[in-house]
Scaffold this motif. Structure first.
Motif, short mmCIF file in Angstrom:
data_model
loop_
_atom_site.label_atom_id
_atom_site.label_comp_id
_atom_site.label_asym_id
_atom_site.label_seq_id
_atom_site.Cartn_x
_atom_site.Cartn_y
_atom_site.Cartn_z
N GLY A 1 40.26 30.30 20.39
CA GLY A 1 38.77 30.59 19.97
C GLY A 1 37.70 30.35 20.85
O GLY A 1 38.04 30.28 21.87
N LEU A 2 36.48 30.50 20.44
CA LEU A 2 35.27 30.42 21.32
C LEU A 2 34.48 29.35 21.45
O LEU A 2 34.55 28.56 20.32
N ALA A 3 34.02 28.79 22.65
CA ALA A 3 33.36 27.50 22.78
C ALA A 3 31.82 27.81 22.27
O ALA A 3 31.13 27.81 23.04
N LYS B 1 27.20 34.24 28.50
CA LYS B 1 28.36 33.92 28.77
C LYS B 1 28.93 33.03 27.52
O LYS B 1 28.23 32.14 27.16
N ILE B 2 30.03 33.35 27.23
CA ILE B 2 30.91 32.35 26.28
C ILE B 2 32.20 31.79 26.82
O ILE B 2 32.96 32.64 27.14
N GLY B 3 32.30 30.71 26.71
CA GLY B 3 33.46 30.00 27.16
C GLY B 3 34.69 30.10 26.16
O GLY B 3 34.29 30.48 24.91
N PHE B 4 35.99 30.04 26.46
CA PHE B 4 37.02 29.82 25.54
C PHE B 4 37.39 28.31 25.27
O PHE B 4 37.06 27.43 26.31
N ALA B 5 37.63 28.13 24.25
CA ALA B 5 37.74 26.75 23.76
C ALA B 5 39.04 26.16 24.24
O ALA B 5 39.33 25.01 24.86
N ALA B 6 40.10 26.96 24.23
CA ALA B 6 41.61 26.54 24.69
C ALA B 6 42.34 28.02 24.82
O ALA B 6 43.40 28.24 24.05
N PRO B 7 42.05 28.58 25.95
CA PRO B 7 42.63 29.84 26.17
C PRO B 7 44.03 29.72 26.49
O PRO B 7 44.87 28.37 26.93
N LYS C 1 38.70 34.40 32.82
CA LYS C 1 39.79 33.54 32.70
C LYS C 1 41.03 34.51 31.84
O LYS C 1 40.54 35.14 30.94
N ASP C 2 42.02 34.04 32.18
CA ASP C 2 43.13 34.68 31.59
C ASP C 2 43.16 34.24 29.77
O ASP C 2 43.02 33.00 29.88
N ASN C 3 43.23 35.13 29.18
CA ASN C 3 43.43 34.71 27.48
C ASN C 3 44.25 35.95 26.98
O ASN C 3 44.01 37.04 27.06
N ILE C 4 44.74 35.60 25.58
CA ILE C 4 45.11 36.49 24.72
C ILE C 4 44.23 36.96 23.56
O ILE C 4 43.42 36.00 23.13
N ILE C 5 43.91 38.37 23.46
CA ILE C 5 43.10 38.63 22.30
C ILE C 5 43.72 39.36 21.19
O ILE C 5 45.06 40.09 21.63
#
Lengths: 242, 316
Positions: free
Chosen positions: B120-122, B151-157, B67-71
């Motif tokens: 953050g990470l879920a 696998k780790i989900g994004f909490a709010a990407p 999924k798209d996300n900023i890091i």
């Protein structure tokens, strides 16, 4: 002795309230912790009670060392003393000997008594939990009657099982997880000493008393099953009532 | 959906600020080894600075984004790249779904990298924290380091953050071969003669191979001598406590430290200098300089103010 404020870096101070391991000194430590819990000093983040001192972790951006020392000194001057030996007693079932307690017979021999007499000496008294440390839920507990005369084993074991009960002198600790250990192992408990899934994960807390209750292998298996099902309730009573 | 670990590297764990409030029950706080790099990664990624991120040691991980996300990547330079193209460190970067982020072996500038993910990470909190304490199988990803296939989900990407173009800093330069750490004396410096204390500060030590998240063992040519036997009535330990066991070789207690211990502690490394140590490697030479508690706390507060200012500037 007067309290000593031993600086432990820029975010912690160890408030030392005595220089011996005793119920009296430890209850001063607990008394200070109770006082600071009921009426907190702004900036303290957590407190860790040990045998003779209270470690106070704090935020220097809220309170500086000098000011914190003054505030705690005020509390030490005015706080109520915990004088009673009361408190909660928790019954911890223990299955002695065999695979769970490989050193039981050695211990009886060191003490020059029969195995039955050794078990009586170990289980007849209540143990005061001075502190938790080393691992989550690891209780450092001591009785005040009939101390044994032996200390640690000559060479420590690299790994002992979780839920082991180990002894030396008047001390008897509850081991929550597998760990290296130089103490003698006399038995095991079917109870979970630390369960992360519970709201309060820890079987015993500092300041509480432990009473070991001998059980046989059949009872051990039964209790273990009840613990697994979540139906086991730890027996608890007020010290002095029973 | 979030990330899939294609290759975990040597030691990659989920760490947030740490598990506080449970040291009284014997629980180590864990948390990041290099708090400064960790906080900056979260601030650049627009997070609360205590949010869970990944800590990678010596050799980083290969991570596929679902999924798209900023890091933001901070700390040790592990030559990070996205699908083979170098990606800047100390900067907020948008990564698209399907891309693979790879961090390799450190190039020698530091040994621990942090990757923070916007929102953050879920990861479920245990005792109020996402921090991993491997020794007691607690927190993070089932209490262990990351493995291939995790696998780790994004909490709010997020795909955008305020001031995206200015969310960057000059990367940090970490010590090489030698470092100086400032120390506040205590809690048990009185267990050493003044001459031994002077020796501790005058003659440095070498970082040994026994250097992990729990502590860093030092090697001195001449061991320190205690007045007594080196044991004390067990008391509390803090991040940076310098224990001196009976063998006279100091151990600096770090993120996965025990909450309590029974060895004398000659001093504590001040908070702002700890990242210098935790980004160093075996064989480096360490020197100690004594400072007052007043100076240590002034520096601590100045560091906090710098982080607060950065956060304010980026989020306005």
């Amino acid at each position: 002795m007067d309290a000593k404020f031993l600086i432990s870096g820029d975010t912690a101070v160890s408030v030392q309230l005595g220089d011996e391991i005793s119920l009296e000194v430890n209850q001063k430590v607990r008394g200070l912790m109770v006082n600071l819990t009921k009426d907190p000093i702004n900036g303290i983040t957590e407190m860790v009670p040990t045998y003779a001192s209270l470690m106070v972790h704090y935020r220097p951006q809220v309170i500086r060392f000098g000011e914190l020392k003054q505030e705690i000194e005020k509390r030490l001057g005015s706080m109520e003393k915990i004088t009673d030996c009361g408190g909660i007693v928790k019954e911890i079932p223990i299955c002695y000997g065999g695979e769970l307690g490989p050193d039981l017979e050695d211990c009886a021999r060191f003490e020059n008594v029969s195995v039955q007499e050794f078990i009586r000496m170990h289980s007849a008294h209540e143990y005061y939990t001075y502190m938790l440390g080393f691992a989550p839920g690891h209780a450092y507990a001591a009785r005040f009657e009939e101390p044994f005369h032996f200390k640690r084993r000559e060479s420590p074991r690299v790994k002992i099982a979780g839920q082991s009960i180990v002894v030396q002198l008047n001390l008897s600790n509850l081991i929550p997880f597998p760990q290296p250990c130089g103490w003698n192992i006399v038995g095991g408990t079917p109870l979970t000493i630390c369960d992360y899934s519970k709201e309060d994960p820890f079987l015993v807390h500092a300041g509480e008393w432990i009473k070991y209750v001998p059980i046989n292998q059949r009872e051990y298996d039964k209790i273990k099953e009840d613990v697994r099902k979540g139906t086991y309730r730890v027996k608890t009573y007020e010290k002095g009532v029973k | 959906m979030g990330i899939v670990i294609e290759n975990p590297g040597i030691l990659t764990t989920v760490q947030d600020e740490g598990r506080f409030g449970y040291q009284q029950f014997g629980v180590s706080p864990a948390g990041p080894m290099d708090t400064k790099s960790f906080y900056i990664a979260n601030i650049l990624a627009g997070n609360d600075r205590s949010e869970g991120a990944l800590e990678m040691t010596f050799q980083g991980a290969m991570i596929r984004f679902e999924k798209d996300n900023i890091i933001a990547i901070t700390g040790a330079d592990m030559s990070p790249n996205i699908d083979g193209t170098p990606v800047p460190m100390y900067q907020a970067v948008l990564i698209h779904a399907g891309s693979v982020l790879t961090l390799g072996m450190t190039n020698g500038n530091g040994c621990r990298a942090y990757v923070a993910f916007a929102g953050g990470l879920a990861i479920a909190k245990v005792m109020g924290s996402k921090a991993t304490l491997m020794r007691n199988e607690l927190g993070g990803m089932d209490g262990r380091k990351l493995e291939k296939g995790d696998k780790i989900g994004f909490a709010a990407p997020k795909t955008n953050l305020p001031n995206m173009e200015t969310r960057k800093l000059v990367p940090e330069t970490f010590p090489k071969k030698e470092l100086t750490l400032r120390v506040v004396r205590g809690p048990q410096d009185y267990e050493f003669t003044e001459e031994e204390c002077r020796k501790f500060f005058w003659y440095g030590a070498k970082i040994s191979n026994e250097f992990d998240r729990m502590g860093c063992r030092l090697e001195r040519e001449e061991p320190l001598h205690h007045i007594g036997d080196g044991n004390i009535i067990t008391d509390g330990i803090s991040f940076g406590s310098i224990q001196v066991p009976p063998n006279g070789q100091p151990i600096i207690m770090l993120a996965d430290r025990q909450s309590t211990g029974g060895y004398t502690k000659i001093g504590s490394v001040i908070s702002v200098d700890l990242p210098l140590l935790t980004q160093s490697m075996a064989g480096y030479k360490v020197r100690f300089v004594e400072v007052s508690i007043k100076l240590a706390q002034d520096l601590y507060i100045r560091r906090l103010n710098e982080l607060d200012n950065l956060e304010r500037k980026l989020n306005q």
